[in-house]
Design a protein around this motif. Structure first.
Motif, PDB file in Angstrom:
ATOM      1  N   VAL A  89       0.840  -1.199   0.000  1.00 19.46           N
ATOM      2  CA  VAL A  89       0.000   0.000   0.000  1.00 19.46           C
ATOM      3  C   VAL A  89       0.878   1.253   0.000  1.00 19.46           C
ATOM      4  CG1 VAL A  89      -1.785   1.248   1.262  1.00 19.46           C
ATOM      5  CG2 VAL A  89      -1.796  -1.247   1.234  1.00 19.46           C
ATOM      6  N   PRO A  90       0.703   2.148  -0.985  1.00 15.87           N
ATOM      7  CA  PRO A  90       1.464   3.398  -0.989  1.00 15.87           C
ATOM      8  C   PRO A  90       0.895   4.388   0.028  1.00 15.87           C
ATOM      9  CG  PRO A  90       0.038   3.320  -2.890  1.00 15.87           C
ATOM     10  CD  PRO A  90      -0.105   2.002  -2.196  1.00 15.87           C
ATOM     11  N   VAL A  91       1.744   5.275   0.504  1.00 14.12           N
ATOM     12  CA  VAL A  91       1.355   6.303   1.463  1.00 14.12           C
ATOM     13  C   VAL A  91       1.090   7.592   0.683  1.00 14.12           C
ATOM     14  CG1 VAL A  91       2.085   7.634   3.468  1.00 14.12           C
ATOM     15  CG2 VAL A  91       2.758   5.237   3.249  1.00 14.12           C
ATOM     16  N   PRO A  92      -0.147   8.134   0.749  1.00 19.66           N
ATOM     17  CA  PRO A  92      -0.430   9.371   0.017  1.00 19.66           C
ATOM     18  C   PRO A  92       0.198  10.576   0.703  1.00 19.66           C
ATOM     19  CG  PRO A  92      -2.368   8.664   1.208  1.00 19.66           C
ATOM     20  CD  PRO A  92      -1.335   7.603   1.403  1.00 19.66           C
ATOM     21  N   HIS A  93       0.625  11.529  -0.127  1.00 17.70           N
ATOM     22  CA  HIS A  93       1.264  12.731   0.387  1.00 17.70           C
ATOM     23  C   HIS A  93       0.847  13.902  -0.505  1.00 17.70           C
ATOM     24  CE1 HIS A  93       4.001  15.728   1.571  1.00 17.70           C
ATOM     25  NE2 HIS A  93       5.121  15.066   1.590  1.00 17.70           N
ATOM     26  N   SER A  94       0.304  14.957   0.092  1.00 15.00           N
ATOM     27  CA  SER A  94      -0.107  16.143  -0.664  1.00 15.00           C
ATOM     28  C   SER A  94       0.681  17.355  -0.194  1.00 15.00           C
ATOM     29  CB  SER A  94      -1.601  16.420  -0.475  1.00 15.00           C
ATOM     30  OG  SER A  94      -2.367  15.382  -1.001  1.00 15.00           O
ATOM     31  N   GLU A  95       1.030  18.207  -1.141  1.00 20.26           N
ATOM     32  CA  GLU A  95       1.737  19.444  -0.841  1.00 20.26           C
ATOM     33  C   GLU A  95       1.008  20.595  -1.504  1.00 20.26           C
ATOM     34  OE1 GLU A  95       5.833  19.442  -1.902  1.00 20.26           O
ATOM     35  OE2 GLU A  95       6.199  17.495  -0.981  1.00 20.26           O
ATOM     36  N   ARG A  96       0.949  21.713  -0.816  1.00 24.91           N
ATOM     37  CA  ARG A  96       0.327  22.916  -1.379  1.00 24.91           C
ATOM     38  C   ARG A  96       1.421  23.948  -1.602  1.00 24.91           C
ATOM     39  NH1 ARG A  96      -1.345  27.788   0.509  1.00 24.91           N
ATOM     40  NH2 ARG A  96      -3.059  28.756  -0.620  1.00 24.91           N
ATOM     41  N   HIS A  97       1.543  24.400  -2.829  1.00 18.88           N
ATOM     42  CA  HIS A  97       2.499  25.443  -3.195  1.00 18.88           C
ATOM     43  C   HIS A  97       1.679  26.657  -3.614  1.00 18.88           C
ATOM     44  CE1 HIS A  97       5.551  22.305  -3.343  1.00 18.88           C
ATOM     45  NE2 HIS A  97       4.686  21.592  -4.048  1.00 18.88           N
ATOM     46  N   GLY A  98       1.915  27.776  -2.985  1.00 16.01           N
ATOM     47  CA  GLY A  98       1.107  28.929  -3.359  1.00 16.01           C
ATOM     48  C   GLY A  98       1.675  30.241  -2.879  1.00 16.01           C
ATOM     49  N   VAL A  99       1.033  31.304  -3.388  1.00 11.13           N
ATOM     50  CA  VAL A  99       1.405  32.670  -3.049  1.00 11.13           C
ATOM     51  C   VAL A  99       0.130  33.400  -2.667  1.00 11.13           C
ATOM     52  CG1 VAL A  99       2.373  34.820  -3.934  1.00 11.13           C
ATOM     53  CG2 VAL A  99       3.321  32.639  -4.675  1.00 11.13           C
ATOM     54  N   ASN A 100       0.153  34.097  -1.546  1.00  9.68           N
ATOM     55  CA  ASN A 100      -0.965  34.921  -1.129  1.00  9.68           C
ATOM     56  C   ASN A 100      -0.559  36.390  -1.234  1.00  9.68           C
ATOM     57  OD1 ASN A 100      -2.560  32.721  -0.465  1.00  9.68           O
ATOM     58  ND2 ASN A 100      -1.783  32.646   1.639  1.00  9.68           N
ATOM     59  N   LEU A 101      -1.326  37.163  -1.990  1.00  8.23           N
ATOM     60  CA  LEU A 101      -1.092  38.593  -2.141  1.00  8.23           C
ATOM     61  C   LEU A 101      -2.370  39.316  -1.733  1.00  8.23           C
ATOM     62  CD1 LEU A 101       0.672  38.567  -5.612  1.00  8.23           C
ATOM     63  CD2 LEU A 101       1.737  38.853  -3.383  1.00  8.23           C
ATOM     64  N   GLY A 102      -2.444  39.723  -0.484  1.00  6.75           N
ATOM     65  CA  GLY A 102      -3.652  40.385   0.001  1.00  6.75           C
ATOM     66  C   GLY A 102      -4.817  39.422   0.015  1.00  6.75           C
ATOM     67  N   ASP A 103      -5.894  39.787  -0.710  1.00  8.00           N
ATOM     68  CA  ASP A 103      -7.070  38.935  -0.788  1.00  8.00           C
ATOM     69  C   ASP A 103      -6.955  37.875  -1.874  1.00  8.00           C
ATOM     70  OD1 ASP A 103      -8.299  40.265   1.282  1.00  8.00           O
ATOM     71  OD2 ASP A 103      -9.323  41.695  -0.029  1.00  8.00           O
ATOM     72  N   ALA A 104      -6.007  38.017  -2.756  1.00  6.83           N
ATOM     73  CA  ALA A 104      -5.864  37.070  -3.872  1.00  6.83           C
ATOM     74  C   ALA A 104      -4.841  35.992  -3.505  1.00  6.83           C
ATOM     75  CB  ALA A 104      -5.411  37.799  -5.124  1.00  6.83           C
ATOM     76  N   SER A 105      -5.107  34.790  -3.989  1.00  4.19           N
ATOM     77  CA  SER A 105      -4.150  33.718  -3.770  1.00  4.19           C
ATOM     78  C   SER A 105      -4.049  32.870  -5.031  1.00  4.19           C
ATOM     79  CB  SER A 105      -4.561  32.845  -2.588  1.00  4.19           C
ATOM     80  OG  SER A 105      -5.732  32.139  -2.887  1.00  4.19           O
TER      81      SER A 105
END
Length: 72
Positions: free
Chosen positions: A21-37
């Motif tokens: 069984v593989p182990v799931p892994h999630s990553e979030r890459h992002g930039v937040n600029l004020g109200d926009a992301s």
């Protein structure tokens, strides 16, 4: 059945499953600029190293044998 034997069965089953069984892994890459992301989420399925599965199987088998020997 002794608690040590039950723990040994659980660890042994986890060791066997680690080979399949593989182990799931999630990553979030992002930039937040004020109200926009702006973001991207990546998802990876990675297997555990075989050494980890082998150690889990050996420890589980040892606990199982030791748990049954103590109960006799």
């Amino acid at each position: 059945m002794r608690p040590l034997a039950i723990i040994g069965i659980i660890v042994l089953v986890l060791g066997i499953l680690s080979f399949v069984v593989p182990v799931p892994h999630s990553e979030r890459h992002g930039v937040n600029l004020g109200d926009a992301s702006l973001s991207v989420t990546t998802h990876h399925d990675q297997m555990l190293p075989p050494a980890v599965g082998g150690v889990l199987c050996l420890v589980g088998a040892g606990l199982l044998i030791f748990g049954f020997r103590r109960s006799s």
